[in-house]
Design a protein around this motif. Sequence first.
Motif, PDB file in Angstrom:
ATOM      1  N   SER A  10     -55.191   4.303 -56.052  1.00  0.00           N
ATOM      2  CA  SER A  10     -56.237   3.781 -55.168  1.00  0.00           C
ATOM      3  C   SER A  10     -56.479   4.672 -53.959  1.00  0.00           C
ATOM      4  CB  SER A  10     -55.862   2.379 -54.680  1.00  0.00           C
ATOM      5  OG  SER A  10     -54.731   2.421 -53.811  1.00  0.00           O
ATOM      6  N   GLY A  11     -55.464   5.451 -53.597  1.00  0.00           N
ATOM      7  CA  GLY A  11     -55.588   6.287 -52.413  1.00  0.00           C
ATOM      8  C   GLY A  11     -55.176   5.585 -51.136  1.00  0.00           C
ATOM      9  N   TYR A  12     -54.703   4.349 -51.251  1.00  0.00           N
ATOM     10  CA  TYR A  12     -54.262   3.596 -50.078  1.00  0.00           C
ATOM     11  C   TYR A  12     -52.746   3.656 -49.952  1.00  0.00           C
ATOM     12  CZ  TYR A  12     -58.954   1.611 -49.802  1.00  0.00           C
ATOM     13  OH  TYR A  12     -60.312   1.443 -49.664  1.00  0.00           O
ATOM     14  N   ALA A  13     -52.274   3.418 -48.744  1.00  0.00           N
ATOM     15  CA  ALA A  13     -50.835   3.398 -48.499  1.00  0.00           C
ATOM     16  C   ALA A  13     -50.187   2.217 -49.213  1.00  0.00           C
ATOM     17  CB  ALA A  13     -50.557   3.311 -46.997  1.00  0.00           C
ATOM     18  N   ILE A  14     -48.889   2.355 -49.488  1.00  0.00           N
ATOM     19  CA  ILE A  14     -48.162   1.273 -50.154  1.00  0.00           C
ATOM     20  C   ILE A  14     -48.239  -0.010 -49.325  1.00  0.00           C
ATOM     21  CG2 ILE A  14     -45.851   0.483 -50.846  1.00  0.00           C
ATOM     22  CD1 ILE A  14     -45.197   3.367 -51.584  1.00  0.00           C
ATOM     23  N   SER A  15     -48.126   0.120 -48.006  1.00  0.00           N
ATOM     24  CA  SER A  15     -48.187  -1.072 -47.143  1.00  0.00           C
ATOM     25  C   SER A  15     -49.544  -1.757 -47.237  1.00  0.00           C
ATOM     26  CB  SER A  15     -47.891  -0.686 -45.697  1.00  0.00           C
ATOM     27  OG  SER A  15     -48.830   0.276 -45.227  1.00  0.00           O
ATOM     28  N   THR A  16     -50.616  -0.954 -47.356  1.00  0.00           N
ATOM     29  CA  THR A  16     -51.957  -1.532 -47.490  1.00  0.00           C
ATOM     30  C   THR A  16     -52.088  -2.265 -48.815  1.00  0.00           C
ATOM     31  OG1 THR A  16     -52.909   0.215 -46.118  1.00  0.00           O
ATOM     32  CG2 THR A  16     -54.429  -1.021 -47.511  1.00  0.00           C
ATOM     33  N   VAL A  17     -51.576  -1.656 -49.872  1.00  0.00           N
ATOM     34  CA  VAL A  17     -51.624  -2.304 -51.188  1.00  0.00           C
ATOM     35  C   VAL A  17     -50.852  -3.622 -51.154  1.00  0.00           C
ATOM     36  CG1 VAL A  17     -50.966  -2.113 -53.615  1.00  0.00           C
ATOM     37  CG2 VAL A  17     -51.927  -0.135 -52.415  1.00  0.00           C
ATOM     38  N   SER A  18     -49.686  -3.606 -50.529  1.00  0.00           N
ATOM     39  CA  SER A  18     -48.870  -4.819 -50.445  1.00  0.00           C
ATOM     40  C   SER A  18     -49.613  -5.926 -49.704  1.00  0.00           C
ATOM     41  CB  SER A  18     -47.546  -4.510 -49.744  1.00  0.00           C
ATOM     42  OG  SER A  18     -46.784  -5.686 -49.584  1.00  0.00           O
TER      43      SER A  18
END
Length: 333
Positions: A10-18
């Motif tokens: 997705s190109g997003y940070a792991i924290s953002t995905v969480s």
Amino acid sequence: MTIKDIARESGYAISTVSRALNDHPDVSEEAKRRIAAIVAAKGFVPNANARQLKRQQAKSVAFIVRGTSNLFFADMLVELQRLVGEAGYEGVVEYVGETADEVAAAQRVCRELKPRGIIFLGGDSRNFRKGFDKIDLPCVLATTVSDELQFENLSMVGVDDRAAGAAAIDFLAERGHRDILVLGTDPERSSPGKMRLEGVRRSLEAHGLPFDPERFVQTEFSMAGGYAAMKAFLDKGGHASAVFAMSDVTAIGAARAILDAGLSVPGDISVLGFDGIPMARFYNPQLATMVQPAAQIAKTSVKLLLRCIEKRQPAQTVLLEATPTPGGSVRAI
């Protein structure tokens, strides 16, 4: 596929995905849609056990919210979550019905999530007397102060409901109203409702007006409840120059029923609410209401809870004041 794979694709940070997977409000809708599309395409299933363990290990505060239609609670919950978040805690919300046992729900939340503390938004004193002694966490009962409850780990923050109920009737009586209908909850299961009704009776007596049980109608704190109660009263030929509804949402529902009956607000019947929700300012006519200091209640509740959690200070009771705010829904006669 793992959450790291979703982050990479997705190109997003792991924290953002969480946060997106947990539907946090601080993630943009575009990010949520993109992440959701990847999850759907790849058939990703979050590890519920791992997520549950993480939440148990986190510094969390549980919010037990009584009722799902109370806009006063909804607005306050936003502020409460912001405040605990700033203090480094995760807020976990649990909704229960108006007739449900919020203390039993809190016991379950304690077992499953192991929060550091609990803030109750609303509560039935009978449920607390029956089961709160099984909870040993620091807790705050927000918006309700009951002299029936004395627990070492339970702080209480709210307005003086007896004084507020009396002030509501004073507000109407001082404007010439003597034929007043009161819409409230069952006083046997609602401490605020019981105390507000006691204040109503006290003020009526002070103004030389008898308390007529037929002019107290029980209903839920909801627009639908206020509408149904007011409609039933008018359909039976009931008359009143003013209505005091013990919540703004009840008042708005009652006002709609008055208008649907071909009457006007406040020309035929004045309407006074209780809470001071933002919607009251934008209702037409603007709703006169007894304003509870929501921001102060939220700030004080979080402060007391964190003091008990982090400094092991004893529980406290803080009593605030509800103030009448004039509006176009009440006229002098």
